[in-house]
Design a protein around this motif. Sequence first.
Motif, mmCIF file in Angstrom:
data_model
loop_
_atom_site.group_PDB
_atom_site.id
_atom_site.type_symbol
_atom_site.label_atom_id
_atom_site.label_comp_id
_atom_site.label_asym_id
_atom_site.label_seq_id
_atom_site.Cartn_x
_atom_site.Cartn_y
_atom_site.Cartn_z
ATOM 1 N N ASN A 4 0.815 -1.205 0.000
ATOM 2 C CA ASN A 4 0.000 0.000 0.000
ATOM 3 C C ASN A 4 0.852 1.260 0.000
ATOM 4 O O ASN A 4 0.385 2.335 -0.327
ATOM 5 N N ALA A 5 2.112 1.150 0.425
ATOM 6 C CA ALA A 5 2.942 2.328 0.645
ATOM 7 C C ALA A 5 3.102 3.229 -0.579
ATOM 8 O O ALA A 5 3.015 4.438 -0.449
ATOM 9 N N PRO A 6 3.336 2.706 -1.796
ATOM 10 C CA PRO A 6 3.526 3.599 -2.933
ATOM 11 C C PRO A 6 2.362 4.548 -3.165
ATOM 12 O O PRO A 6 2.551 5.647 -3.644
ATOM 13 N N SER A 47 -6.329 2.127 0.012
ATOM 14 C CA SER A 47 -5.159 2.555 0.774
ATOM 15 C C SER A 47 -5.210 4.065 0.942
ATOM 16 O O SER A 47 -5.913 4.760 0.207
ATOM 17 N N THR A 48 -4.471 4.575 1.926
ATOM 18 C CA THR A 48 -4.474 6.010 2.181
ATOM 19 C C THR A 48 -3.061 6.560 2.166
ATOM 20 O O THR A 48 -2.096 5.859 2.477
ATOM 21 N N GLY A 49 -2.942 7.840 1.814
ATOM 22 C CA GLY A 49 -1.658 8.513 1.857
ATOM 23 C C GLY A 49 -1.434 9.147 3.221
ATOM 24 O O GLY A 49 -2.313 9.143 4.086
ATOM 25 N N LEU A 73 -8.148 3.798 -4.489
ATOM 26 C CA LEU A 73 -8.858 2.539 -4.680
ATOM 27 C C LEU A 73 -8.277 1.865 -5.916
ATOM 28 O O LEU A 73 -8.306 2.432 -7.011
ATOM 29 N N THR A 74 -7.729 0.662 -5.749
ATOM 30 C CA THR A 74 -7.070 -0.061 -6.842
ATOM 31 C C THR A 74 -7.871 -1.301 -7.207
ATOM 32 O O THR A 74 -8.320 -2.051 -6.328
ATOM 33 N N ASN A 75 -8.054 -1.507 -8.487
ATOM 34 C CA ASN A 75 -8.688 -2.727 -8.977
ATOM 35 C C ASN A 75 -7.645 -3.840 -8.940
ATOM 36 O O ASN A 75 -6.774 -3.922 -9.817
ATOM 37 N N CYS A 76 -7.719 -4.683 -7.929
ATOM 38 C CA CYS A 76 -6.760 -5.774 -7.785
ATOM 39 C C CYS A 76 -7.341 -7.097 -8.263
ATOM 40 O O CYS A 76 -6.728 -8.162 -8.091
ATOM 41 N N PRO A 78 -5.307 5.866 8.362
ATOM 42 C CA PRO A 78 -4.486 6.880 7.691
ATOM 43 C C PRO A 78 -3.263 7.240 8.526
ATOM 44 O O PRO A 78 -3.362 7.437 9.737
ATOM 45 N N GLU A 79 -2.121 7.345 7.874
ATOM 46 C CA GLU A 79 -0.892 7.704 8.558
ATOM 47 C C GLU A 79 -0.941 9.188 8.918
ATOM 48 O O GLU A 79 -0.845 10.050 8.068
ATOM 49 N N GLY A 80 -1.099 9.466 10.196
ATOM 50 C CA GLY A 80 -1.250 10.837 10.645
ATOM 51 C C GLY A 80 -2.577 11.071 11.338
ATOM 52 O O GLY A 80 -2.757 12.061 12.031
ATOM 53 N N GLY A 81 -3.534 10.140 11.190
ATOM 54 C CA GLY A 81 -4.819 10.267 11.864
ATOM 55 C C GLY A 81 -5.699 11.347 11.260
ATOM 56 O O GLY A 81 -5.269 12.151 10.432
ATOM 57 N N LEU A 82 -6.957 11.356 11.650
ATOM 58 C CA LEU A 82 -7.906 12.378 11.228
ATOM 59 C C LEU A 82 -8.297 13.183 12.466
ATOM 60 O O LEU A 82 -9.225 12.812 13.187
#
Length: 216
Positions: free
Chosen positions: A58-60, A83-85, A100-103, A194-198
Amino acid sequence: MSVIPVRRMVILAAVAALTAGCGLPAELDREADPARTGARERPRPAVTAPATNAPAANAPAATAPASGAPTGPGCPDTGTRVSTGMVTAAMGLRATTVTLTNCGERDQRLNGYPDVRVRDVERRPMNVTVLKGPGPITQLEDPGPHPVTLKPGESAYSVFVWRYSAVDTATLRGSGVYVEIAPAAGAARQTVQPEGGLDIGETGMLGTTAWQKAAE
């Protein structure tokens, strides 16, 4: 939980890569220097959420949502992966990009806004109004509902925006830690951190932009 200062130049560079063409870099710049004096104030620090168990794949998406993401094992039954940035900030404005990725192996069709629920550190529902569009939060460009077709490996993204609210960093009280996201109302949700929280707190509003296809 520690509070990590975020340098404005890094913020703007990251957001520019995430949302090129959607107007967010200019909006963050306007937040930091509304009078265009060139003397910009230092942004408030963002709160870092607990480490997520999301796969490294998910990181990229945190730095540059783009089509062509590989499909493979671990794809949910829905055929899509969320995934979230990293959360970025400029003064009171916060933003993050949801990808949102079509996997799966079949085309996925979107038209409109993600369906979102926000939960706190104890997974209790938060009283957050999720807006279809940035609304009164910020002057961010929103493409509005339009058909988006994702072939296997392609991605779409939505930008989430909100206003900063002070939180208790020891417990993340008032901060959304778990976010449940679905492509549309009625579809299955996936939970992300999310990295950083809301850090929405008592401000109570989360703006979203309509899904749009990520760059090739």
